[in-house]
Motif scaffolding. Structure first.
Motif, PDB file in Angstrom:
ATOM      1  N   GLU A 137      33.026  43.638  33.969  1.00 55.21           N
ATOM      2  CA  GLU A 137      33.976  44.381  34.778  1.00 55.21           C
ATOM      3  C   GLU A 137      35.309  43.657  34.892  1.00 55.21           C
ATOM      4  OE1 GLU A 137      30.884  43.686  35.497  1.00 55.21           O
ATOM      5  OE2 GLU A 137      29.998  45.685  35.311  1.00 55.21           O
ATOM      6  N   PRO A 138      36.399  44.425  34.904  1.00 54.00           N
ATOM      7  CA  PRO A 138      37.722  43.800  34.917  1.00 54.00           C
ATOM      8  C   PRO A 138      38.021  43.022  36.196  1.00 54.00           C
ATOM      9  CG  PRO A 138      37.881  46.202  35.069  1.00 54.00           C
ATOM     10  CD  PRO A 138      36.464  45.878  34.744  1.00 54.00           C
ATOM     11  N   ILE A 139      37.199  43.197  37.228  1.00 52.48           N
ATOM     12  CA  ILE A 139      37.503  42.451  38.450  1.00 52.48           C
ATOM     13  C   ILE A 139      37.345  40.953  38.237  1.00 52.48           C
ATOM     14  CG2 ILE A 139      35.150  42.621  39.399  1.00 52.48           C
ATOM     15  CD1 ILE A 139      36.635  42.893  42.180  1.00 52.48           C
ATOM     16  N   VAL A 140      36.424  40.547  37.354  1.00 55.07           N
ATOM     17  CA  VAL A 140      36.302  39.105  37.136  1.00 55.07           C
ATOM     18  C   VAL A 140      37.475  38.577  36.305  1.00 55.07           C
ATOM     19  CG1 VAL A 140      33.797  39.080  37.422  1.00 55.07           C
ATOM     20  CG2 VAL A 140      34.772  39.293  35.132  1.00 55.07           C
ATOM     21  N   ASP A 141      38.034  39.413  35.430  1.00 58.03           N
ATOM     22  CA  ASP A 141      39.237  39.007  34.702  1.00 58.03           C
ATOM     23  C   ASP A 141      40.345  38.700  35.707  1.00 58.03           C
ATOM     24  OD1 ASP A 141      37.462  40.594  33.185  1.00 58.03           O
ATOM     25  OD2 ASP A 141      39.003  41.131  31.721  1.00 58.03           O
ATOM     26  N   ALA A 142      40.498  39.636  36.656  1.00 61.07           N
ATOM     27  CA  ALA A 142      41.533  39.471  37.672  1.00 61.07           C
ATOM     28  C   ALA A 142      41.244  38.264  38.550  1.00 61.07           C
ATOM     29  CB  ALA A 142      41.639  40.739  38.516  1.00 61.07           C
ATOM     30  N   LEU A 239      42.343  46.388  35.328  1.00 56.81           N
ATOM     31  CA  LEU A 239      42.717  44.985  35.506  1.00 56.81           C
ATOM     32  C   LEU A 239      44.086  44.865  36.175  1.00 56.81           C
ATOM     33  CD1 LEU A 239      42.626  41.924  35.027  1.00 56.81           C
ATOM     34  CD2 LEU A 239      43.414  42.329  32.695  1.00 56.81           C
ATOM     35  N   THR A 240      45.058  45.639  35.700  1.00 56.68           N
ATOM     36  CA  THR A 240      46.400  45.515  36.281  1.00 56.68           C
ATOM     37  C   THR A 240      46.386  45.921  37.755  1.00 56.68           C
ATOM     38  OG1 THR A 240      47.017  47.739  35.574  1.00 56.68           O
ATOM     39  CG2 THR A 240      47.517  45.953  34.064  1.00 56.68           C
TER      40      THR A 240
END
Length: 420
Positions: A137-142, A239-240
């Motif tokens: 999930e993109p939340i971990v990227d963020a 993500l953004t």
RNA sequence: GUGAGUGUAGCUCAGUUGGUUAGAGUACUGGGCUGUGGUCCCAGGCGUCGAGGGUUCGAAUCCCUUCACUCACCCCA
């Protein structure tokens, strides 16, 4: 006798740089452990095959920059050029995928690449390496990018830029590569010789080229970012949004690509203008296929590495206030009998204490004390012995006080002493 | 791997068109101040002039080779 010097690109880390390294390690542990990461330590030496498979056979790192040798039993071994491969190996070897749904790991230590040294680049260099397995999930990227800003904040690094891009997944990359090759093939003659070679081996890397001709051609070329599949585009857009919620404000750089083959989707770099040609001091990205390609289950991953030497170059000098420093100055043989008892007594109470191993004149001992930044000097000679006292001098003000010559109470009295 | 620049004291660097015993600052040690640091003054030691070869009556200086360092390229943290 000829002096032996360290090898090219292998350096001693000392003085202020060593202090900065310790600060980087301390702050890393504090920040990452708060977010549920645990520290591991992995070997410096691995089978060469590990790096070939993870980093990619045709990358420069594998082709010409590894310290590789044949072991006594014929195995090809390599000093690790980066940490992710080893961490993935650890993850699979310990079967972490079967023991926990998400693994958050970090490690730090030396890496080795056989390159020509220059500013901020060495053959042995050090990284802090952070990885998350099991979360697509993109939340971990963020979250990772947010942790990076907190860390740099804590280290008082001010002037840096976070660049972010998406390099897509297998589904969108293969069709795109064909478009790219088609575009550049038409203009092949205008490319520099290196890029003519890259065109078929690794066309995405043409964007990394610094030659003016290739930069010009790159400006007009199709970009992977504009050809992302629906899922990758959604990942990036989410993500953004999350980055905005975390309060992270990156630069979106459609041309950002990475030198290792395993990256998918999110890639990022943190750069500083103070670093010369090697301006990136931190870099990383998502690698959703790597674990599977290394023979494990299909587990997504994301991580980054901090170049400690480069980070140290842009950190301001530390101004950590250390405790007061004490120095013991002795005159005469009788006084010398107190040397070891006094040193022991103070050290046991955590009071920093120095002395001259070969006490000569009081003057020379005072110079010694001054040269190492002593705050208080204790002076013990004939006169003090007769009176049963020890003299304490404040080196800043020059004021002096007398304390009873009693090693059991001395440390405690020093700690409560007020001497302006 | 390629290119450019630099190698003289522990550190930073002077050293003239080749000329005698290679200098300064700083740091270090000691003294002036016989028991008091920093400022000041005096004294002291320090160099295979990166290494090897060549030209020359004579080389830190000119030539060749080599090594190291630095920066840049490639690439990367």
């Amino acid at each position: 006798m000829e002096k032996i010097a360290s090898l090219r690109g292998f350096r001693d880390i000392s003085g202020e740089e060593a202090e900065k390294f310790v600060r980087i390690e301390l702050v890393s542990r504090a920040i990452f452990e708060l977010s549920g990461f645990r520290e591991i330590s992995i070997p410096i030496l691995e089978k060469t095959e590990l790096f070939k498979r993870s980093i990619g056979d045709t990358t420069d790192i594998v082709e010409k920059e590894m310290f590789t040798f044949i072991d006594r039993n014929g195995d090809s071994l390599t000093l690790r050029p980066e940490a992710t491969a080893g961490v993935v190996r650890h993850y699979l070897q310990e079967a972490l995928h079967a023991r926990e749904r998400i693994s958050r790991l970090f490690t730090m230590g030396p890496m080795f690449r056989h390159e020509r040294p220059q500013k901020g680049r060495f053959r042995q260099f050090h990284q802090v390496d952070v990885e998350i397995f099991g979360a697509a999930e993109p939340i971990v990227d963020a979250e990772l990018l947010w942790m990076i800003t907190r860390m740099l904040d804590r280290l008082a690094v001010k002037y840096y830029a976070i660049e972010v891009n998406s390099v897509g997944c297998k589904a969108c990359r293969e069709p795109f590569k064909e478009k790219l090759v088609a575009y550049f093939s038409e203009k092949k003659e205008a490319l520099c010789p290196d890029c003519q070679n890259r065109l078929y081996r690794n066309p995405l890397r043409i964007f990394d080229c610094k030659s003016q001709a290739c930069i010009e051609l790159g400006k007009e070329s199709p970009l992977i970012f504009d050809h992302l599949c629906e899922n990758c585009r959604a990942h990036f857009e989410t993500l953004t949004r999350y980055l905005a919620e975390f309060g992270v404000d990156p630069v979106f750089n459609k041309r950002l690509v990475r030198g290792l083959d395993y990256y998918t989707r999110t890639v990022f770099e943190v750069t500083s203008g103070e670093l010369g040609a090697q301006k990136a001091f931190l870099a990383g990205g998502r690698y959703d296929n790597l674990v599977e390609e290394m023979g494990g289950p299909s587990v997504p991953g994301i991580g980054f590495a901090i170049g400690m030497e480069r980070l140290a170059l842009i950190m301001s000098s530390s101004q950590i206030s250390k405790g007061l420093k004490y120095f013991l100055a002795l005159i005469g043989d009788k006084a010398a009998a107190y040397r070891i008892p006094v040193i022991k007594a103070l050290a046991e109470r955590d009071i920093p204490i120095s002395y001259s191993p070969n006490p000569k004149s009081l003057k020379s001992q005072m110079r010694h004390a001054d040269s190492i930044g002593t705050d208080y000097v204790m002076i013990l000679g004939e006169g003090e012995l007769e009176k049963g006292i020890i003299l304490v001098r404040n080196m800043r003000s020059g004021n002096q006080a007398e304390l009873p010559l009693d090693t059991t109470s001395l440390a405690g009295r020093l700690q409560t002493l007020v001497l302006e």
